[in-house]
Design a protein around this motif. Structure first.
Motif, PDB file in Angstrom:
ATOM      1  N   TYR A   1      -3.467  59.463  86.025  1.00  0.00           N
ATOM      2  CA  TYR A   1      -2.504  58.644  86.189  1.00  0.00           C
ATOM      3  C   TYR A   1      -3.242  57.707  87.512  1.00  0.00           C
ATOM      4  CZ  TYR A   1       0.579  61.711  84.765  1.00  0.00           C
ATOM      5  OH  TYR A   1       1.874  62.418  84.341  1.00  0.00           O
ATOM      6  N   LEU A   2      -4.901  57.812  87.620  1.00  0.00           N
ATOM      7  CA  LEU A   2      -5.641  56.981  88.457  1.00  0.00           C
ATOM      8  C   LEU A   2      -6.279  55.273  88.139  1.00  0.00           C
ATOM      9  CD1 LEU A   2      -7.796  60.258  90.035  1.00  0.00           C
ATOM     10  CD2 LEU A   2      -6.089  58.071  91.553  1.00  0.00           C
ATOM     11  N   THR A   3      -6.218  55.197  86.450  1.00  0.00           N
ATOM     12  CA  THR A   3      -6.457  54.337  85.793  1.00  0.00           C
ATOM     13  C   THR A   3      -5.354  53.851  85.270  1.00  0.00           C
ATOM     14  OG1 THR A   3      -7.063  55.078  83.524  1.00  0.00           O
ATOM     15  CG2 THR A   3      -8.253  54.740  85.741  1.00  0.00           C
ATOM     16  N   THR A   4      -5.168  53.191  84.114  1.00  0.00           N
ATOM     17  CA  THR A   4      -3.445  52.389  83.598  1.00  0.00           C
ATOM     18  C   THR A   4      -4.358  52.899  82.329  1.00  0.00           C
ATOM     19  OG1 THR A   4      -4.770  50.138  83.261  1.00  0.00           O
ATOM     20  CG2 THR A   4      -3.566  50.223  85.283  1.00  0.00           C
ATOM     21  N   GLU A   5      -5.146  53.659  82.090  1.00  0.00           N
ATOM     22  CA  GLU A   5      -5.207  53.657  80.669  1.00  0.00           C
ATOM     23  C   GLU A   5      -3.897  54.613  79.944  1.00  0.00           C
ATOM     24  OE1 GLU A   5      -9.402  55.527  80.127  1.00  0.00           O
ATOM     25  OE2 GLU A   5     -10.229  53.498  80.777  1.00  0.00           O
TER      26      GLU A   5
ATOM     27  N   THR B   1      -8.112  44.208  78.040  1.00  0.00           N
ATOM     28  CA  THR B   1      -7.462  44.556  76.901  1.00  0.00           C
ATOM     29  C   THR B   1      -6.386  45.953  76.755  1.00  0.00           C
ATOM     30  OG1 THR B   1      -8.851  45.675  75.787  1.00  0.00           O
ATOM     31  CG2 THR B   1      -8.971  43.373  75.651  1.00  0.00           C
ATOM     32  N   ALA B   2      -5.543  45.680  77.064  1.00  0.00           N
ATOM     33  CA  ALA B   2      -4.630  47.254  76.742  1.00  0.00           C
ATOM     34  C   ALA B   2      -3.322  46.364  75.980  1.00  0.00           C
ATOM     35  CB  ALA B   2      -4.197  46.310  77.444  1.00  0.00           C
ATOM     36  N   LYS B   3      -2.840  47.822  75.482  1.00  0.00           N
ATOM     37  CA  LYS B   3      -1.708  47.499  74.136  1.00  0.00           C
ATOM     38  C   LYS B   3      -0.356  47.025  74.574  1.00  0.00           C
ATOM     39  CE  LYS B   3       1.168  50.072  70.802  1.00  0.00           C
ATOM     40  NZ  LYS B   3       0.861  51.882  70.534  1.00  0.00           N
ATOM     41  N   TYR B   4      -0.146  47.060  75.693  1.00  0.00           N
ATOM     42  CA  TYR B   4       1.313  46.213  76.480  1.00  0.00           C
ATOM     43  C   TYR B   4       0.595  45.405  77.652  1.00  0.00           C
ATOM     44  CZ  TYR B   4       3.205  50.476  74.207  1.00  0.00           C
ATOM     45  OH  TYR B   4       2.761  51.505  73.093  1.00  0.00           O
TER      46      TYR B   4
END
Lengths: 538, 126
Positions: free
Chosen positions: A367-371, A29-32
């Motif tokens: 930047y290795l994850t989308t977090e 789940t993500a904000k964008y």
């Protein structure tokens, strides 16, 4: 130790499947949400994107968020042909996304992606207004080389004078020992001969800034092949983030710096070398145009063309798919030890954030994850890899088939075509058995049972490298009979991909597949009495 | 099962036609169920706008190498192309290697332009 590895993997996967609330391959789940550009969400994002481009075009050349200045960040710092390709572009897109969000006043904006595998042509909307670099809005800045030079070069020269020693060292590694050397790549000047080489010119006149047009939007057959399902699936197959053997590596070469210019020593991964490169070049006219000048997308000033960000969002999406596939398979999705240290500690020094501020010293590890940018992708082509599904339709069309159960064995009639497809599948098992059996009694010492397929009747024990071995069902923990707990348990076990397990396969339409469950260890335990066995295609 | 096999293929140049180079490569071993075959192409110095096209000898297209961001005068690097299993016959694959440039007749690349070719196999367990 192939036996241990396969057995361990299946046990782990089965235990995890029983324990996890969410499947391992679920999108976080993500904000964008980064939408497919063809969806309604993608079209809405494009409107905000266009709004921000208009603002960025009009910003002064010395503003870090000016449209062309943003493209120069790519020219000055982008890695290609090495293992920082994906991670650097993730940072570049992430900060750019923040910029668009702020300048468009759309707080929900996320970069839409162009899924060229399912849509092998430039999305029609990308020919509207400022979404194409051929638009008249670009002309005040790119009308000709002299105009472009007078607009951007003084600001770049001023910027150059502010760079830190660390930044200058990185530029030197790219061959940019001075602003003049950098500018040679803009004009195509070959300093050795003193001649301009039109094909090397990063500057593009608006009328030639993009080879493809609304009337000619399609990728040609060769480019479409390089982004075809076969090539993209092949690019997602490797199970190592990096491997010196190129066909086992998801990433391109391991180099000493992300600024090492791509060249003869580098090995390009399938997705970067075939899909990424060819799409870039074809959009700019490499292939149909000779000898140049080419459009923006053919060189490192390619972010001048707004399609750049949709193309790279798709590359980033494929990295995300690969990562989730690795996690679903319980395989590493990053290198380890010294390799991880080397990958993560690489300094990225040129980014500009959404507020127009220089980010300063950041590292690849950020930047290795989308977090960091808190986004996820609307599903697109390639998700089947995560689901361990086969791209063929033969098996998917097969309805679940329930077998006839007797004791610890079941006989299931499966279509011969489905078995052949399963055996030929390049994406793992496409057929699996759902095996239902009673939980062992709390007094039973048997906790683990092997599922064997097609074995002769006198085979009662198999090793993990047996062609008949499908996996081990492992009951985890103490066998407590808790209130409400079912006395039966069902496990999904991928069928082996060995022809020996399907020796009944013959010319007839259906083959009879024999599946048995036996105790894993020969300590005299009894085989369980099966409740049900169903074979299904995934 | 992490073991994988990558062996240098036997490389025989059968012909050097004007429009393309025809080569037949032997696989390191026969493809087993689930194995994948790959062609590794080491590209030398080619001009901006030139591409290397790979097809089977019979003309089935297998991919195009279009170097991106390579500075003039630099070698283009090594590229990997997946090979469809059904393009392989009798543990061999015959390939047609061409150099394409718009407005020019397709031609065979020199050995400096395509420096080496090899077929590798990744076994099913990978």
């Amino acid at each position: 130790m192939p036996q241990l590895n396969r057995r361990h993997f299946l046990q782990t996967a089965i235990a995890a499947a029983g324990a996890a609330t969410f499947p391992a391959n679920a999108q976080p789940t993500a904000k964008y949400t980064r939408y497919n550009v063809t969806s309604s969400g993608g079209q809405k994002a494009l409107a905000s994107y266009a709004k921000a481009i208009e603002v960025m075009l009009k910003l002064p050349a010395d503003h870090p968020q000016n449209w062309f200045r943003n493209a120069f960040t790519h020219l000055m710092d982008c890695p290609h042909g090495n293992w920082w390709f994906y991670v650097w572009h993730r940072g570049f897109l992430g900060y750019f996304e923040q910029t668009v969000r702020n300048l468009s006043a759309d707080p929900t904006f996320a970069i839409p992606y162009w899924d060229w595998t399912t849509l092998p042509q430039i999305p029609d909307s990308m020919f509207n207004g400022v979404l194409t670099p051929t638009d008249k809005a670009f002309e005040p800045y790119t009308g000709n080389l002299a105009v472009f030079t007078s607009f951007i070069q003084p600001a770049l020269t001023s910027y150059w004078s502010t760079l830190s020693p660390a930044q200058l060292a990185q530029l030197t590694a790219r061959g940019y020992t001075s602003i003049d050397k950098l500018w040679n790549d803009v004009t195509g000047l070959d300093p050795q001969s003193g001649n301009g080489i039109s094909g090397n010119m990063a500057y593009a006149n608006p009328c030639g800034a993009r080879y493809l047009s609304r009337n000619n939007p399609k990728l040609d057959d060769k480019t479409a092949y390089n982004v075809s399902p076969f090539v993209v699936y092949s690019g997602l197959l490797p199970t190592d983030f990096y491997n010196a053997q190129n066909n086992l590596s998801f990433n391109s070469s391991k180099t000493t710096s992300h600024n090492a210019q791509p060249g003869g020593a580098d090995s390009f991964s399938v997705l970067e070398g075939l899909a990424h490169n060819k799409v870039h070049n074809y959009i700019g006219g490499v292939g149909p145009v000779d000898p140049g000048p080419y459009g923006n997308m053919t060189n490192f000033l390619s972010p001048v063309d707004p399609i750049f960000f949709l193309h790279h969002a798709n590359m980033d999406r494929l990295w995300d798919i690969w990562t989730r596939k690795q996690k679903a398979l319980n395989l590493p999705w990053l290198p380890s030890g010294a390799d991880l240290q080397a990958l993560s500690s690489e300094p990225f020094l040129f980014y500009v954030n959404g507020d127009g501020k220089y980010v300063g010293a950041s590292k690849a590890g950020d930047y290795l994850t989308t977090e960091k940018f808190d986004y996820a992708y609307e599903p697109g082509f390639g998700e089947k890899v995560v689901e361990s599904a086969t791209p063929t339709t033969t098996t998917r069309a097969m309805p679940p088939t329930r077998g006839i159960v007797k004791g610890n064995a079941a006989t299931v009639a499966v279509s011969a075509d489905a078995i052949r497809s399963h055996l030929a599948s390049e994406l793992g098992a496409s057929l699996s058995a759902q095996v239902t059996l009673p939980r062992p009694a709390s007094t039973s010492s048997a906790r683990e049972f092997d599922v064997i397929v097609g074995a002769p009747s006198d085979v009662t024990q198999v090793s993990a490298d047996s062609p008949y071995y499908a996996g081990t069902i492992a009951f985890f923990g103490k066998m407590m009979n808790m209130a409400g707990m079912s006395q039966d348990a069902t496990f999904a076990v991928p069928l082996p991909k060995k022809p020996e397990a399907f020796h009944m396969l013959a010319a007839q339409a259906n083959a009879s597949v024999n599946i048995r469950v036996v105790p894993s260890h020969s300590h005299g335990e009894k085989a369980p009495t099966l409740k049900a066995v169903t074979v299904r295609a995934r | 099962m992490r073991a994988a096999l990558a062996a240098l293929a036997f490389f025989t140049q059968l012909a050097h036609a004007d429009a393309s180079r025809i080569v037949t490569l032997a696989l390191p071993h026969a493809l087993r169920t689930g194995d994948t075959a790959w062609l590794e192409v080491k590209v030398g110095i080619i001009a901006r706008g030139e591409e290397i096209e790979i097809a089977t000898a019979a003309g089935r297209f297998l991919g195009v190498i279009s170097p991106h961001g390579i500075h003039s005068g630099h070698e283009a690097g090594t590229y990997t192309i997946p090979l469809p299993a059904d393009a392989i016959a009798d543990d061999h694959i015959s390939l047609r290697i061409s150099l394409d440039r718009s407005g020019h007749a397709q031609r065979a690349p020199t050995t400096e332009e395509v420096k080496s070719l090899r077929v590798t196999i990744v076994d099913a367990a990978r």
